[in-house]
Design a protein around this motif. Structure first.
Motif, PDB file in Angstrom:
ATOM      1  N   UNK A   1       0.817  -1.209   0.000  1.00 24.25           N
ATOM      2  CA  UNK A   1       0.000   0.000   0.000  1.00 24.25           C
ATOM      3  C   UNK A   1       0.846   1.252   0.000  1.00 24.25           C
ATOM      4  N   UNK A   2       1.924   1.239   0.778  1.00 18.71           N
ATOM      5  CA  UNK A   2       2.803   2.408   0.837  1.00 18.71           C
ATOM      6  C   UNK A   2       3.462   2.656  -0.507  1.00 18.71           C
ATOM      7  N   UNK A   3       3.846   1.551  -1.165  1.00 16.58           N
ATOM      8  CA  UNK A   3       4.507   1.697  -2.475  1.00 16.58           C
ATOM      9  C   UNK A   3       3.539   2.272  -3.488  1.00 16.58           C
ATOM     10  N   UNK A   4       2.280   1.762  -3.424  1.00 14.42           N
ATOM     11  CA  UNK A   4       1.302   2.256  -4.385  1.00 14.42           C
ATOM     12  C   UNK A   4       0.976   3.715  -4.130  1.00 14.42           C
ATOM     13  N   UNK A   5       0.913   4.096  -2.858  1.00 16.01           N
ATOM     14  CA  UNK A   5       0.583   5.483  -2.525  1.00 16.01           C
ATOM     15  C   UNK A   5       1.646   6.444  -3.031  1.00 16.01           C
ATOM     16  N   UNK A   6       2.885   5.981  -3.102  1.00 13.78           N
ATOM     17  CA  UNK A   6       3.975   6.853  -3.519  1.00 13.78           C
ATOM     18  C   UNK A   6       4.197   6.871  -5.023  1.00 13.78           C
ATOM     19  N   UNK A   7       3.387   6.118  -5.796  1.00 12.83           N
ATOM     20  CA  UNK A   7       3.578   6.055  -7.245  1.00 12.83           C
ATOM     21  C   UNK A   7       2.656   7.046  -7.928  1.00 12.83           C
ATOM     22  N   UNK A   8       3.207   7.991  -8.666  1.00 13.86           N
ATOM     23  CA  UNK A   8       2.399   8.987  -9.379  1.00 13.86           C
ATOM     24  C   UNK A   8       2.235   8.557 -10.824  1.00 13.86           C
ATOM     25  N   UNK A   9       1.009   8.661 -11.348  1.00 13.36           N
ATOM     26  CA  UNK A   9       0.743   8.311 -12.741  1.00 13.36           C
ATOM     27  C   UNK A   9       0.927   9.550 -13.588  1.00 13.36           C
ATOM     28  N   UNK A  10       1.871   9.488 -14.483  1.00 11.65           N
ATOM     29  CA  UNK A  10       2.186  10.638 -15.333  1.00 11.65           C
ATOM     30  C   UNK A  10       1.170  10.731 -16.463  1.00 11.65           C
ATOM     31  N   UNK A  11       0.459  11.850 -16.596  1.00 17.60           N
ATOM     32  CA  UNK A  11      -0.533  11.973 -17.665  1.00 17.60           C
ATOM     33  C   UNK A  11       0.141  12.079 -19.030  1.00 17.60           C
ATOM     34  N   UNK A  12      -0.596  11.640 -20.056  1.00 20.73           N
ATOM     35  CA  UNK A  12      -0.063  11.714 -21.420  1.00 20.73           C
ATOM     36  C   UNK A  12       0.081  13.171 -21.831  1.00 20.73           C
ATOM     37  N   UNK A  13       1.193  13.493 -22.490  1.00 20.56           N
ATOM     38  CA  UNK A  13       1.446  14.864 -22.911  1.00 20.56           C
ATOM     39  C   UNK A  13       0.523  15.240 -24.060  1.00 20.56           C
ATOM     40  N   UNK A  14       0.034  16.462 -24.029  1.00 19.73           N
ATOM     41  CA  UNK A  14      -0.819  16.951 -25.108  1.00 19.73           C
ATOM     42  C   UNK A  14       0.056  17.616 -26.166  1.00 19.73           C
ATOM     43  N   UNK A  15      -0.012  17.169 -27.425  1.00 17.00           N
ATOM     44  CA  UNK A  15       0.845  17.761 -28.459  1.00 17.00           C
ATOM     45  C   UNK A  15       0.411  19.190 -28.781  1.00 17.00           C
ATOM     46  N   UNK A  16       1.367  20.014 -29.221  1.00 12.29           N
ATOM     47  CA  UNK A  16       1.055  21.370 -29.647  1.00 12.29           C
ATOM     48  C   UNK A  16       0.469  21.337 -31.039  1.00 12.29           C
ATOM     49  N   UNK A  17      -0.166  22.423 -31.435  1.00 10.25           N
ATOM     50  CA  UNK A  17      -0.755  22.489 -32.769  1.00 10.25           C
ATOM     51  C   UNK A  17      -0.335  23.779 -33.452  1.00 10.25           C
ATOM     52  N   UNK A  18      -0.492  23.805 -34.767  1.00 19.66           N
ATOM     53  CA  UNK A  18      -0.183  24.988 -35.563  1.00 19.66           C
ATOM     54  C   UNK A  18      -1.257  25.118 -36.636  1.00 19.66           C
ATOM     55  N   UNK A  19      -1.905  26.280 -36.721  1.00 22.93           N
ATOM     56  CA  UNK A  19      -2.901  26.532 -37.758  1.00 22.93           C
ATOM     57  C   UNK A  19      -2.198  27.177 -38.948  1.00 22.93           C
ATOM     58  N   UNK A  20      -2.294  26.546 -40.103  1.00 20.31           N
ATOM     59  CA  UNK A  20      -1.581  27.003 -41.298  1.00 20.31           C
ATOM     60  C   UNK A  20      -2.091  28.378 -41.732  1.00 20.31           C
ATOM     61  N   UNK A  21      -1.156  29.276 -42.018  1.00 20.34           N
ATOM     62  CA  UNK A  21      -1.482  30.606 -42.523  1.00 20.34           C
ATOM     63  C   UNK A  21      -0.971  30.737 -43.957  1.00 20.34           C
ATOM     64  N   UNK A  22      -1.445  31.751 -44.673  1.00 19.58           N
ATOM     65  CA  UNK A  22      -1.005  31.975 -46.046  1.00 19.58           C
ATOM     66  C   UNK A  22       0.508  32.132 -46.088  1.00 19.58           C
ATOM     67  N   UNK A  23       1.147  31.451 -47.027  1.00 17.51           N
ATOM     68  CA  UNK A  23       2.596  31.531 -47.165  1.00 17.51           C
ATOM     69  C   UNK A  23       3.352  30.473 -46.391  1.00 17.51           C
ATOM     70  N   UNK A  24       2.635  29.686 -45.567  1.00 22.84           N
ATOM     71  CA  UNK A  24       3.295  28.626 -44.802  1.00 22.84           C
ATOM     72  C   UNK A  24       3.678  27.452 -45.698  1.00 22.84           C
TER      73      UNK A  24
END
Length: 245
Positions: free
Chosen positions: A45-68
């Motif tokens: 129980x102590x081991x489980x309490x000390x284990x943090x679940x790392x959330x999945x990283x959210x990727x960045x985005x880019x909206x295409x503009x004229x000339x891209x």
């Protein structure tokens, strides 16, 4: 059933069993011992309490503009793998040709999230039909909207050109009037006057008309895309046109 006058010895649990020890005065002391099972459970129980679940990283985005371009976007965001990796990550959005990139597209930058997709419940036929048919992109009915719609059509057909290049030539040729017509030059004398936003004569419009646009040369979007198709064939791009063409 036990014999009369005798009693069963009660079972001792792992938490109540003890060790008999003789003290200095001869009395017997019972020392409780923590059961192995309980100790193991506490450790787990102590081991489980000390284990943090790392959330999945959210990727960045880019909206295409004229000339891209993919290479420009990859360079600006210092993406590992360059434009090829950016294209592979967004192939579902870009399609089979990495050159056909147009304003408004939303691209994922970097490694995509590895989180499990949300399980979907069974959808009704009506909801499935709605999901399969995304809303059609709308454009304003003015010069800005005509140029942007033309750029999207040009991108699908691999016709080069930028907003600035189209706008600059329109203002020189027609001042933004889609009904403009030239009735005095050599083309007019030959019976084929220049018409529309980019002053295209009839034979040129017919030869460079882009499928999916109107066959009316006065139509703003059809006129722009046909003229840009012609300019790309003769000059490389409408951006390279800086005078009568």
């Amino acid at each position: 059933m036990p014999a009369k006058g005798k009693h069963r010895r009660p079972k001792s649990s792992s938490l109540h069993r003890g060790i008999a020890a003789v003290g200095t005065g001869g009395a017997v002391l019972v020392l409780p011992v923590l059961g192995a099972t309980a100790a193991g459970a506490a450790t787990t129980g102590a081991a489980q309490a000390g284990t943090a679940v790392k959330p999945a990283a959210t990727p960045d985005t880019h909206v295409v503009a004229a000339g891209d371009s993919l290479s420009k976007i990859a360079r600006e965001h210092s993406l590992s793998g360059g434009w090829k990796k950016l294209y592979e990550d967004n192939r579902g959005v870009l399609g089979d040709d990495p050159k056909l990139i147009h304003p408004g597209l939303k691209l994922t930058l970097g490694k995509k999230s590895t989180a499990e997709p949300v399980k979907k419940t069974a959808a009704s036929p009506a909801s499935v039909e709605t999901a399969a048919a995304p809303a059609k992109k709308s454009y304003t009915n003015n010069l800005d909207g005509w140029i942007k719609e033309s750029l999207d059509i040009m991108a699908r057909h691999g016709i080069p050109g930028t907003y600035e290049g189209i706008h600059r030539n329109i203002m020189r040729e027609s001042s933004g009037n889609p009904w403009a017509i030239n009735n005095w030059d050599v083309n007019a004398a030959a019976g084929t006057p220049s018409k529309g936003l980019l002053q295209v004569i009839g034979p040129t419009f017919a030869a460079y008309h882009v499928p999916g646009t109107s066959t009316d040369s006065y139509d703003p979007v059809a006129n722009i895309t046909a003229a840009c198709n012609y300019a790309a064939d003769r000059y490389g791009s409408i951006d390279n046109v800086n005078g009568p063409y």
